[in-house]
Write a protein that holds these residues in place. Structure first.
Motif, PDB file in Angstrom:
ATOM      1  N   LYS A  71       0.792  -1.228   0.000  1.00 33.43           N
ATOM      2  CA  LYS A  71       0.000   0.000   0.000  1.00 33.43           C
ATOM      3  C   LYS A  71       0.828   1.284   0.000  1.00 33.43           C
ATOM      4  CE  LYS A  71      -3.882  -2.200   2.406  1.00 33.43           C
ATOM      5  NZ  LYS A  71      -4.750  -2.187   3.612  1.00 33.43           N
ATOM      6  N   ASP A  72       1.947   1.271   0.716  1.00 32.33           N
ATOM      7  CA  ASP A  72       2.676   2.523   0.927  1.00 32.33           C
ATOM      8  C   ASP A  72       3.961   2.663   0.134  1.00 32.33           C
ATOM      9  OD1 ASP A  72       0.746   3.173   2.747  1.00 32.33           O
ATOM     10  OD2 ASP A  72       1.860   2.395   4.464  1.00 32.33           O
ATOM     11  N   VAL A  73       4.492   1.564  -0.433  1.00 31.54           N
ATOM     12  CA  VAL A  73       5.852   1.586  -0.960  1.00 31.54           C
ATOM     13  C   VAL A  73       5.994   2.547  -2.128  1.00 31.54           C
ATOM     14  CG1 VAL A  73       5.536  -0.340  -2.557  1.00 31.54           C
ATOM     15  CG2 VAL A  73       7.791   0.125  -1.592  1.00 31.54           C
ATOM     16  N   PHE A  74       4.967   2.704  -2.976  1.00 33.53           N
ATOM     17  CA  PHE A  74       5.119   3.555  -4.142  1.00 33.53           C
ATOM     18  C   PHE A  74       5.131   5.044  -3.782  1.00 33.53           C
ATOM     19  CE2 PHE A  74       3.425  -0.316  -6.205  1.00 33.53           C
ATOM     20  CZ  PHE A  74       4.519  -0.560  -7.010  1.00 33.53           C
ATOM     21  N   LYS A  75       4.807   5.375  -2.545  1.00 40.04           N
ATOM     22  CA  LYS A  75       4.858   6.768  -2.132  1.00 40.04           C
ATOM     23  C   LYS A  75       6.288   7.282  -2.011  1.00 40.04           C
ATOM     24  CE  LYS A  75       0.496   6.530   0.423  1.00 40.04           C
ATOM     25  NZ  LYS A  75      -0.167   6.671   1.744  1.00 40.04           N
ATOM     26  N   VAL A  76       7.267   6.375  -1.983  1.00 42.43           N
ATOM     27  CA  VAL A  76       8.650   6.816  -1.804  1.00 42.43           C
ATOM     28  C   VAL A  76       9.280   7.292  -3.097  1.00 42.43           C
ATOM     29  CG1 VAL A  76       8.913   5.180   0.087  1.00 42.43           C
ATOM     30  CG2 VAL A  76       9.709   4.545  -2.187  1.00 42.43           C
ATOM     31  N   VAL A  77       8.601   7.132  -4.239  1.00 41.24           N
ATOM     32  CA  VAL A  77       9.177   7.571  -5.511  1.00 41.24           C
ATOM     33  C   VAL A  77       9.270   9.093  -5.528  1.00 41.24           C
ATOM     34  CG1 VAL A  77       8.818   7.657  -8.002  1.00 41.24           C
ATOM     35  CG2 VAL A  77       8.345   5.557  -6.746  1.00 41.24           C
ATOM     36  N   ASN A  78      10.489   9.619  -5.637  1.00 44.61           N
ATOM     37  CA  ASN A  78      10.654  11.074  -5.588  1.00 44.61           C
ATOM     38  C   ASN A  78      11.772  11.581  -6.490  1.00 44.61           C
ATOM     39  OD1 ASN A  78      12.927  10.196  -4.136  1.00 44.61           O
ATOM     40  ND2 ASN A  78      11.933  10.565  -2.156  1.00 44.61           N
ATOM     41  N   ASN A  79      12.394  10.735  -7.306  1.00 42.96           N
ATOM     42  CA  ASN A  79      13.434  11.161  -8.229  1.00 42.96           C
ATOM     43  C   ASN A  79      13.128  10.604  -9.613  1.00 42.96           C
ATOM     44  OD1 ASN A  79      15.536  12.422  -6.355  1.00 42.96           O
ATOM     45  ND2 ASN A  79      15.211  10.427  -5.407  1.00 42.96           N
ATOM     46  N   LYS A  80      13.402  11.394 -10.667  1.00 40.62           N
ATOM     47  CA  LYS A  80      13.105  10.959 -12.024  1.00 40.62           C
ATOM     48  C   LYS A  80      14.277  11.262 -12.950  1.00 40.62           C
ATOM     49  CE  LYS A  80       8.085  11.589 -11.636  1.00 40.62           C
ATOM     50  NZ  LYS A  80       6.868  12.205 -12.215  1.00 40.62           N
ATOM     51  N   ASP A  81      14.452  10.420 -13.959  1.00 43.84           N
ATOM     52  CA  ASP A  81      15.465  10.640 -14.982  1.00 43.84           C
ATOM     53  C   ASP A  81      15.054   9.870 -16.236  1.00 43.84           C
ATOM     54  OD1 ASP A  81      17.757  11.687 -16.103  1.00 43.84           O
ATOM     55  OD2 ASP A  81      19.053  10.060 -15.383  1.00 43.84           O
ATOM     56  N   SER A  82      15.610  10.275 -17.376  1.00 42.95           N
ATOM     57  CA  SER A  82      15.257   9.655 -18.659  1.00 42.95           C
ATOM     58  C   SER A  82      16.498   9.116 -19.351  1.00 42.95           C
ATOM     59  CB  SER A  82      14.559  10.674 -19.576  1.00 42.95           C
ATOM     60  OG  SER A  82      13.359  11.136 -18.998  1.00 42.95           O
ATOM     61  N   SER A  83      16.283   8.142 -20.219  1.00 37.93           N
ATOM     62  CA  SER A  83      17.360   7.568 -21.010  1.00 37.93           C
ATOM     63  C   SER A  83      16.723   6.913 -22.238  1.00 37.93           C
ATOM     64  CB  SER A  83      18.156   6.542 -20.187  1.00 37.93           C
ATOM     65  OG  SER A  83      19.281   6.071 -20.894  1.00 37.93           O
ATOM     66  N   PHE A  84      17.506   6.126 -22.961  1.00 37.78           N
ATOM     67  CA  PHE A  84      16.962   5.366 -24.076  1.00 37.78           C
ATOM     68  C   PHE A  84      17.678   4.022 -24.153  1.00 37.78           C
ATOM     69  CE2 PHE A  84      20.710   7.073 -26.026  1.00 37.78           C
ATOM     70  CZ  PHE A  84      21.086   6.155 -26.994  1.00 37.78           C
ATOM     71  N   GLY A  85      17.004   3.041 -24.744  1.00 37.87           N
ATOM     72  CA  GLY A  85      17.582   1.720 -24.870  1.00 37.87           C
ATOM     73  C   GLY A  85      17.507   1.208 -26.294  1.00 37.87           C
ATOM     74  N   VAL A  86      18.364   0.240 -26.605  1.00 38.78           N
ATOM     75  CA  VAL A  86      18.416  -0.350 -27.943  1.00 38.78           C
ATOM     76  C   VAL A  86      18.359  -1.869 -27.820  1.00 38.78           C
ATOM     77  CG1 VAL A  86      19.746  -0.635 -30.056  1.00 38.78           C
ATOM     78  CG2 VAL A  86      19.754   1.573 -28.862  1.00 38.78           C
ATOM     79  N   ASP A  87      17.392  -2.476 -28.523  1.00 39.92           N
ATOM     80  CA  ASP A  87      17.284  -3.933 -28.614  1.00 39.92           C
ATOM     81  C   ASP A  87      17.519  -4.354 -30.059  1.00 39.92           C
ATOM     82  OD1 ASP A  87      16.435  -3.675 -25.995  1.00 39.92           O
ATOM     83  OD2 ASP A  87      14.314  -4.042 -26.448  1.00 39.92           O
ATOM     84  N   LEU A  88      18.257  -5.442 -30.258  1.00 39.85           N
ATOM     85  CA  LEU A  88      18.483  -6.000 -31.583  1.00 39.85           C
ATOM     86  C   LEU A  88      18.125  -7.479 -31.572  1.00 39.85           C
ATOM     87  CD1 LEU A  88      21.968  -4.465 -32.509  1.00 39.85           C
ATOM     88  CD2 LEU A  88      19.745  -3.763 -33.389  1.00 39.85           C
ATOM     89  N   GLY A  89      17.488  -7.940 -32.651  1.00 42.49           N
ATOM     90  CA  GLY A  89      17.106  -9.340 -32.689  1.00 42.49           C
ATOM     91  C   GLY A  89      17.159  -9.919 -34.089  1.00 42.49           C
ATOM     92  N   VAL A  90      17.229 -11.233 -34.172  1.00 36.06           N
ATOM     93  CA  VAL A  90      17.181 -11.953 -35.442  1.00 36.06           C
ATOM     94  C   VAL A  90      16.308 -13.191 -35.264  1.00 36.06           C
ATOM     95  CG1 VAL A  90      19.425 -11.183 -36.295  1.00 36.06           C
ATOM     96  CG2 VAL A  90      19.286 -13.239 -34.888  1.00 36.06           C
ATOM     97  N   THR A  91      15.692 -13.618 -36.347  1.00 42.62           N
ATOM     98  CA  THR A  91      15.029 -14.916 -36.398  1.00 42.62           C
ATOM     99  C   THR A  91      15.462 -15.627 -37.672  1.00 42.62           C
ATOM    100  OG1 THR A  91      13.052 -14.111 -37.556  1.00 42.62           O
ATOM    101  CG2 THR A  91      13.008 -14.080 -35.137  1.00 42.62           C
ATOM    102  N   TYR A  92      15.506 -16.942 -37.602  1.00 42.37           N
ATOM    103  CA  TYR A  92      15.824 -17.767 -38.766  1.00 42.37           C
ATOM    104  C   TYR A  92      14.812 -18.905 -38.821  1.00 42.37           C
ATOM    105  CZ  TYR A  92      18.123 -21.274 -41.678  1.00 42.37           C
ATOM    106  OH  TYR A  92      18.392 -22.213 -42.641  1.00 42.37           O
ATOM    107  N   ALA A  93      14.168 -19.059 -39.968  1.00 39.39           N
ATOM    108  CA  ALA A  93      13.174 -20.106 -40.164  1.00 39.39           C
ATOM    109  C   ALA A  93      13.606 -20.995 -41.315  1.00 39.39           C
ATOM    110  CB  ALA A  93      11.799 -19.496 -40.441  1.00 39.39           C
ATOM    111  N   PRO A  94      14.294 -22.109 -41.038  1.00 40.23           N
ATOM    112  CA  PRO A  94      14.677 -23.030 -42.119  1.00 40.23           C
ATOM    113  C   PRO A  94      13.459 -23.669 -42.774  1.00 40.23           C
ATOM    114  CG  PRO A  94      15.125 -24.007 -39.968  1.00 40.23           C
ATOM    115  CD  PRO A  94      14.734 -22.593 -39.723  1.00 40.23           C
ATOM    116  N   ARG A  95      12.358 -23.737 -42.012  1.00 39.12           N
ATOM    117  CA  ARG A  95      11.074 -24.179 -42.527  1.00 39.12           C
ATOM    118  C   ARG A  95      10.018 -23.190 -42.056  1.00 39.12           C
ATOM    119  NH1 ARG A  95      10.340 -30.168 -40.420  1.00 39.12           N
ATOM    120  NH2 ARG A  95       8.327 -29.824 -41.462  1.00 39.12           N
ATOM    121  N   GLU A  96       8.912 -23.117 -42.752  1.00 41.22           N
ATOM    122  CA  GLU A  96       7.881 -22.137 -42.444  1.00 41.22           C
ATOM    123  C   GLU A  96       7.345 -22.290 -41.024  1.00 41.22           C
ATOM    124  OE1 GLU A  96       5.544 -18.868 -42.908  1.00 41.22           O
ATOM    125  OE2 GLU A  96       7.079 -19.633 -44.286  1.00 41.22           O
TER     126      GLU A  96
END
Length: 380
Positions: free
Chosen positions: A218-243
């Motif tokens: 009930k109370d834990v989220f009240k402690v949020v008092n600092n904020k900052d921003s950033s960005f992230g990068v995800d890369l992925g591949v898939t391979y389908a030898p058959r459909e």
């Protein structure tokens, strides 16, 4: 040109995974009701609307319009309630009590997700999504001196921490047809905003299970008092030898997004996961995922809490009726097997998961890990 482009993506993932071997990562963020009901898998599941979050290459592996939405949460605990089972005014086993103080926690996660994959274009496949994830942590800390059998004036603490992370990813993927199967390469660039807060309370004889439940839930989220921003990068591949057979590989947060909060700094370390998916006919999908990185999980314990999961699941999807089941195991945690199941009827889909390892809470035996997701998805 296409071959060189695909090769550059492979090189980037290899470089990212090389750096991940020297840096630990946070727990892999498994998004959506479909994954939860299938043992947490999704890196090579082509019919899931949540491909953007698991592996952006899936946007090209199975093009088309997809919509997904989910809301849910999870809670896990270890040794927390065992501490409160002691008579805190007369502790007979001081060494056992101190051992529990070294390794105890309650972790909660709440998440909302929304994703839209756009129709295929001649230039490739695009998607945009949103996730809001709230993490809450609590643990007891300190050390009871030898010979002291009560916790008064022992400087023991009950510590809580809250981290909220919002991500808005934009994904792109392109499918390459080759004589030996189909290749898809994808990237997701995501704006990330984080909020952080913590506090510490004195732990004495008057602290009880009701205080623990009220503070964490009930109370834990009240402690949020600092904020900052950033960005992230995800890369992925898939391979389908058959459909009907797909192999997927993803590297997430390869740029190590960092958030600064005054004297505190949070780093989201690179992580990697491998997956396979097999479509048995038109309606049945069988899939498995495995973390390739050993990931640190945000927590407040005195020792590192780590995660490295493997999971397998099956999905039977008849468009307006969907049923799933799965099992997973975290190789770095002793919460037993994690069993999961899901059921979808039209617009509403419910998935649950729980661990076979149990603990005691208010005289009742409960799993050490419980999760619930409600949502829905459409693939056109």
């Amino acid at each position: 040109m296409k071959s060189r482009s695909f090769g550059s993506v492979i090189s980037a993932i290899v470089l990212g995974l090389s750096s991940a071997s020297t840096l630990s990562a946070m727990e892999f963020n498994e998004v959506g009701h479909k994954a939860l009901g299938m043992g947490g898998v999704g890196v090579a599941v082509k019919n899931s609307p949540y491909g953007l979050f698991f592996n952006p290459a899936l946007l090209g592996a199975k093009p088309g319009t997809k919509i997904g939405y989910s809301l849910g949460g999870a809670i896990s605990h270890k040794n927390m309630f065992e501490l409160l089972n002691y008579n805190l005014g007369a502790i007979s086993d001081v060494n056992g009590f101190n051992d529990l103080l070294k390794n105890n926690n309650v972790n909660a996660k709440f998440q909302f997700a929304l994703v839209l994959q756009l129709p295929e274009t001649t230039f490739g496949n695009f998607a945009i999504g949103y996730t809001g994830s709230g993490y809450a942590f609590a643990s007891f800390g300190g050390y009871l001196p030898s010979g002291q059998q009560n916790i008064d004036n022992a400087n023991l603490t009950f510590d809580v921490k809250s981290i909220d992370i919002t991500e808005i990813p934009i994904g792109y993927a392109y499918k390459f047809q080759t004589p030996v199967g189909n290749l898809s390469a994808g990237i997701a660039v995501k704006f990330m905003n984080a909020s952080f807060g913590s506090r510490s309370n004195k732990f004495d004889q008057n602290f009880n299970k009701d205080d623990l439940e009220n503070t964490v839930l009930k109370d834990v989220f009240k402690v949020v008092n600092n904020k900052d921003s950033s960005f992230g990068v995800d890369l992925g591949v898939t391979y389908a030898p058959r459909e009907n057979f797909t192999i997927g590989l993803v590297g997430k947060n390869l740029n190590t997004p960092t958030f600064s909060f005054g004297d505190s700094q949070i780093k989201v370390r690179p992580q990697a996961r491998l997956g396979i998916g097999y479509e048995l006919g038109k309606y049945v999908t069988i899939a498995a995922d495995a973390d390739l990185t050993n990931n640190d999980v945000w927590n407040l314990t005195n020792s590192k809490l780590q995660s490295q999961k493997m999971g397998v699941g099956v999905d039977v999807d008849f468009a307006f009726f969907d049923i799933r089941a799965g099992v997973a195991k975290d190789l770095r945690q002793d919460n037993g097997a994690i069993l999961s199941a899901g059921l979808g009827l039209g617009f509403i889909d419910v998935a649950v998961a729980f661990s076979t390892q149990k603990g005691e809470f208010n005289g009742s035996t409960v799993p050490q890990y419980i999760a619930l997701q409600i949502g829905g998805g459409f693939v056109f």
